[in-house]
Every structure is written in structure tokens, then in C-alpha cells.
Design a protein around this motif. Structure first.
Motif, PDB file in Angstrom:
ATOM      1  N   SER A 154      -6.957  -4.381   7.800  1.00 48.00           N
ATOM      2  CA  SER A 154      -6.243  -4.247   6.472  1.00 48.00           C
ATOM      3  C   SER A 154      -6.291  -2.584   6.016  1.00 48.00           C
ATOM      4  N   PHE A 155      -5.323  -2.272   5.503  1.00 50.22           N
ATOM      5  CA  PHE A 155      -5.192  -0.992   5.222  1.00 50.22           C
ATOM      6  C   PHE A 155      -4.645  -0.539   3.710  1.00 50.22           C
ATOM      7  N   GLY A 187       0.940  -1.133   0.026  1.00 53.09           N
ATOM      8  CA  GLY A 187       0.041  -0.009  -0.048  1.00 53.09           C
ATOM      9  C   GLY A 187       0.732   1.216   0.077  1.00 53.09           C
ATOM     10  N   VAL A 188       0.383   2.482   0.205  1.00 53.23           N
ATOM     11  CA  VAL A 188       0.887   3.617   0.310  1.00 53.23           C
ATOM     12  C   VAL A 188       1.318   4.029   1.492  1.00 53.23           C
ATOM     13  N   LEU A 247      -4.793   4.402   7.720  1.00 52.82           N
ATOM     14  CA  LEU A 247      -4.294   4.267   9.076  1.00 52.82           C
ATOM     15  C   LEU A 247      -3.257   5.617   9.468  1.00 52.82           C
ATOM     16  N   VAL A 248      -3.817   6.297  10.350  1.00 51.24           N
ATOM     17  CA  VAL A 248      -2.753   7.521  10.631  1.00 51.24           C
ATOM     18  C   VAL A 248      -2.041   7.175  11.903  1.00 51.24           C
ATOM     19  N   ALA A 261     -12.942   8.412   4.047  1.00 48.87           N
ATOM     20  CA  ALA A 261     -11.949   7.279   4.036  1.00 48.87           C
ATOM     21  C   ALA A 261     -12.470   6.686   5.371  1.00 48.87           C
ATOM     22  N   ASN A 262     -12.206   5.255   5.285  1.00 47.06           N
ATOM     23  CA  ASN A 262     -12.493   4.704   6.495  1.00 47.06           C
ATOM     24  C   ASN A 262     -11.199   4.652   7.397  1.00 47.06           C
ATOM     25  N   THR A 263     -11.124   5.400   8.446  1.00 40.25           N
ATOM     26  CA  THR A 263      -9.997   6.162   9.230  1.00 40.25           C
ATOM     27  C   THR A 263      -9.775   5.332  10.373  1.00 40.25           C
TER      28      THR A 263
END
Length: 382
Positions: free
Chosen positions: A304-305, A155-156, A175-176, A195-197
Motif C-alpha cells: 500500500s502506497f 494517492g499522489v 514508491l519510486v 519515508a517508508n521507501t
């Protein structure tokens, strides 16, 4: 070889403030900046919705206030315009694309010998400076933690300095990492754009409103710190309730005591807490492992991200080029001495904006440095 009285390294707010204070005292200086503009962090590496988290009376640079009609909490674009007007007002002329490679103190000549590279002309520039001011910032290099499996993330992964808006993350799992002001505001921005944060909150934090912090900063001028801390924590608890059920706990020390002792700021809520309570933003513990897109957290949770945004702060790079500065800066490139005695070293060496005191601290540093240089010049000529 160019002989200068004062060499300022860095044209962010700290360097500009120091230059302005020197100008007011008619002390000549040269200011160099490695980027192609002043305040590059503010211009290039901050997210779109950013506003100064403190009221404008606590965020002005020396000798120039904000316009009367400026909002109480200054947007990024307004602050950048203020810096441009500040540069024009004090006729500051930074030498851009000039990267300091080394600086050593010449004991015989009692000067700082500084070697810089002019990136535009591909030449080496040598300075001999009586006084050297480190204003390259505590935010000069991205800090990303070492996490097992990060190198194989499917992912990024970006640092918050590259984040602009959540609009491109709509519908994705993000994810932060980091629960300071940037992390909490980026999480809000992501969730607001669909976004699903999730956000990693590992350590206790003080969550406040901007109004509570403004009141507290006014009161600490007149009342004991402990009393003010007790008051603002009581107000925050009344506002937000018990946040421990959502994975957010308060430090034992009050927000102003913590800021005074460690430089850690309270989190100014922009709406993130409400979204956490509603379940729109999920709180996770520390990351233990990354496997592809799956991220495992302390406590056994996993998810999952598609992307990770690291709001994990910055680090100083001053030690990469500053030699003979051991009495001023520690191994992390930050002041050895605590506030308010952090800004001055031996051999005519100073630092501005490295004490984690925000723009108000920068203003104090700049005034102290300029006045001390003036005193030293008068002593030399006397």
C-alpha cells in the motif's frame, strides 16, 4: 520576417554551448527558448540535493572552466551560477518565451523557414535561417509509463521533475519507479527523511561509486574499453559485494561499453545501496497493476502506497515542430546516426545535446557544429 545566419532552438546547456562556440568564431546567431529562463530543467525541475554525478573536469562547457575552488562534484546551485556566468561571459542573449511551432526547409531559398510564437507579446515571429540547430534537449517532456489502474490511484503520483525533497513525505509509504541515477538518489533522499521507501528495479544496472567512474573515465583515454570495464566492475564488486540477493543484477556488458552503445549510464551510488542492505529501502520488481492504494508487483508482492515518484526519464519533443529533419532524427526525436557522427544532417541542420553523452558530449557537439558552420560559410563565400 527576420533573416538570421544561425537559429538555435533551446537555451539549455547545449544551446548555450553552441552559442558560445559560434561567438568565438564571430558567427552571428539567434537563440530562442520556450521557457522564461535559460536551462529551465536545471533551475526548475531538479531535486534539491542534486550534484553533477561526474567530476568537474568532465562537465565543463567549451571555452570556460569552473573556478579553481569549485568542488570536484558540482552542486546544482553552483552549476546554475556557472551557466549564468557563461551567459554573461559570451554575451548570450536568449529570446525567452519564444515557442517554435514549425520549421520547414525552403528548397528554393536554401533556408529554414521557422515560425515561432512570442508568448510575452502574443505575436508570431518568422525566421529565415541558413543554419538550424536543434538544442531543445532530450529531456524536454516527461515520460510516464502506461500502468493499468494508474488513473484510479488513491494517492499522489508525480514525475521526478516535480520532486524537490523528501521532507514532506516523512512517515508516508512512497514508491519510486525507475532505477537510474535520479530514481536511486530520490529513494535515498526519501528514506533519509523518514519515508517508508520502496523502489522498482526491473532491469540489470551497473552500480558504481563516483570515484570508480572518475578513474574509469580517466583510464579510457589510454586503455582499451574492455580492459577498463573489467577493472571497474571488479572494483565495484569488491565495494558492494553480490547485490543479486537484494534484487539488483549487473548487465552482461561493462558500464563504459553500455554507455558507448546505448547511452545508458551507470548508477553512481550516493548511499542508496547501504540503505537497501539495511532494509530501509525495499526493492520491488515491475508493477503489474494498481488498485486504489494497493500496488501489485511482478513475482506476486504487493503493498500500500501513499505516493509514487516516477523517475522514468524524459523524451524529446523536437519532432513536434521540426519538419524535413528525417535524415537527422528518428521517430523519438533522437539522432539516427550513432555517436560521434550524430550531430549533422543534410540541408544545414544540426543537433546538440541529443546523444545521451552528458555535458562532455554537449561540448563536443557545440564545437563540431560551430566549426562545420564556419566551413560552410567560407565555402559559400569562396
Amino acid at each position: 520576417m527576420e533573416d538570421v545566419v544561425v537559429l538555435i532552438v533551446g537555451a539549455g546547456p547545449a544551446g548555450l554551448a553552441t552559442a558560445a562556440c559560434l561567438s568565438q568564431l564571430s558567427i552571428p546567431y539567434v537563440i530562442v527558448e520556450r521557457e522564461d529562463c535559460s536551462a529551465p530543467l536545471w533551475r526548475k525541475h531538479t531535486y534539491d540535493r542534486l550534484k553533477l554525478h561526474l567530476a568537474k573536469e568532465f562537465c565543463k562547457l567549451p571555452h570556460m572552466s569552473y573556478p579553481v575552488d569549485a568542488p570536484t562534484y558540482i552542486p546544482k546551485s553552483t552549476f546554475v551560477k556557472y551557466l549564468d556566468e557563461y551567459i554573461e561571459c559570451f554575451k548570450i542573449q536568449p529570446r525567452y518565451l519564444t515557442v517554435v511551432e514549425s520549421s520547414t526547409y525552403d528548397i528554393d531559398r536554401k533556408c529554414w523557414s521557422v515560425v515561432a510564437r512570442d508568448m510575452e507579446n502574443c505575436t508570431i515571429v518568422n525566421y529565415m535561417a541558413k543554419f538550424l540547430v536543434v538544442a531543445s534537449g532530450e529531456n524536454s517532456a516527461e515520460n510516464i509509463p502506461v500502468i493499468p489502474g494508474l488513473e484510479n490511484l488513491l494517492g499522489v503520483a508525480i514525475h521526478s521533475s516535480s520532486y524537490k525533497s523528501g521532507i514532506s513525505y516523512s512517515g508516508r509509504n512512497v514508491l519510486v519507479v525507475g532505477s537510474g541515477n535520479s530514481g536511486m538518489e530520490i529513494a535515498y533522499d526519501l528514506a533519509s527523511h523518514g519515508a517508508n521507501t520502496s523502489i522498482v528495479i526491473r532491469s540489470p544496472i551497473h552500480v558504481m561509486t563516483k570515484e570508480i567512474i572518475r578513474l574509469g573515465m580517466t583510464l579510457v583515454r589510454h586503455l582499451p574499453l574492455k580492459m577498463v570495464d573489467g577493472l571497474v566492475v571488479m572494483m565495484a564488486n569488491f565495494k558492494f559485494g553480490d547485490l543479486s540477493r537484494y534484487g539488483i543484477t549487473r548487465p552482461k556488458k561493462g558500464p563504459f561499453a553500455l554507455k558507448s552503445e546505448t547511452g545508458r549510464s551507470a548508477v553512481i551510488d550516493v548511499g542508496t545501496i547501504d540503505l537497501i542492505k539495511k532494509g530501509n529501502i525495499k526493492v520491488q520488481g515491475g508493477i503489474t497493476k494498481i488498485k486504489g492504494k494497493t500496488i501489485e508487483f511482478q513475482g506476486g508482492n504487493e503493498g500500500s502506497f501513499d505516493a509514487i515518484v516516477f523517475a522514468t526519464g524524459y523524451k524529446s519533443t523536437a519532432n513536434m515542430w521540426l519538419k524535413n529533419g528525417d535524415d537527422l532524427l528518428n521517430n523519438e526525436g533522437l539522432p539516427k546516426r550513432g555517436f560521434p557522427n550524430h550531430w549533422k544532417g543534410g540541408t544545414m541542420l544540426y543537433c546538440a545535446g541529443l546523444a545521451r553523452r552528458g555535458l562532455a558530449g554537449i561540448a563536443m557537439d557545440a564545437k563540431n557544429i560551430a566549426n562545420d558552420i564556419k566551413h560552410n560559410i567560407e565555402s559559400m563565400s569562396g
